[in-house]
Design an enzyme around this catalytic site. Sequence first.
Site, PDB file in Angstrom:
ATOM      1  N   TYR A 139     -10.597  -4.026  15.749  1.00 30.88           N
ATOM      2  CA  TYR A 139     -10.878  -5.442  15.661  1.00 30.88           C
ATOM      3  C   TYR A 139     -11.296  -6.291  16.763  1.00 30.88           C
ATOM      4  CZ  TYR A 139     -10.720 -10.379  13.822  1.00 30.88           C
ATOM      5  OH  TYR A 139     -10.931 -11.570  13.234  1.00 30.88           O
ATOM      6  N   SER A 154     -13.297 -14.422  17.654  1.00 32.54           N
ATOM      7  CA  SER A 154     -11.660 -14.324  17.643  1.00 32.54           C
ATOM      8  C   SER A 154     -11.317 -14.616  18.806  1.00 32.54           C
ATOM      9  CB  SER A 154     -11.294 -13.285  16.891  1.00 32.54           C
ATOM     10  OG  SER A 154      -9.741 -13.252  17.081  1.00 32.54           O
TER      11      SER A 154
END
Length: 267
Positions: A142, A129
């Site tokens: 995350y 990501s």
Amino acid sequence: MAEVVLITGASSGIGKAIAEHLAKNKYRVYGTSRNPKAEESNGVRFLPLDVTRPESITNAVNELLIREKRIDFLINNAGKGISGPLEEIPESEIKSIFETNYFGPINLIKAVLPIMREQRAGMIINVTSIAGFMGLPFRSAYSATKGALGLTTEALRMELKEFNVKLTNVAPGDFATNIAAGRYHAPSNAQSPYAKSYGKSLDMMDAHVADGQSPDVMADAVLAIMKTEQPKVNYKVGVFMQKFSVFLKGVLPGKFYERLLLNHYKL
């Protein structure tokens, strides 16, 4: 002979778009989900697999090898989101996100490496990501999982070079998927000292996903990477400003970059 692809998290979102796009381009695609609704859909063959259970990984990989005798590509796509003030996220949820986003991909890599080394060929694509390149407020856990996977890929590329097994990271920005619906988020508590700042950030996160690009953009990018003889270490897929933010992180002083993020999130 068509090349064989194993892709996790293929029942929805980015994974579904990638799997179906590869099937249309004549790859033999095996997608996974914890509870497949069908054995085959839109050219994608499905295997049950829970990335948090090592025995489930072993069973799925063994079943694929019985059918195909080889694995040419592993795409580690399965993952989930998490948000909240770190102080208010239960330790169990932080461990859970690492089981899915980090240890799951690592165990899948370990499962396919023996066959790829024997073949002296193969490619592993880890979907990380853009959030993994930077610490984002209320997304600390995350960002940590995706950053850890990205760095592990960098190290493993060098370990596997002699076996002709290629690895790369592809880091998406915001895409229009259902990740927000499945994301764990710390309850928005009016009594929390973070209530105001977290509430604004959570609304912004959800808006970014809702307004994100089509997952088909990621599917095109992954296909192009698979056709690359010598893939780069990192690929970034998203709108210009999301990719540019990674560049800025590398050239700006830390406090100046932090100020940009604080302004962006209105903190």
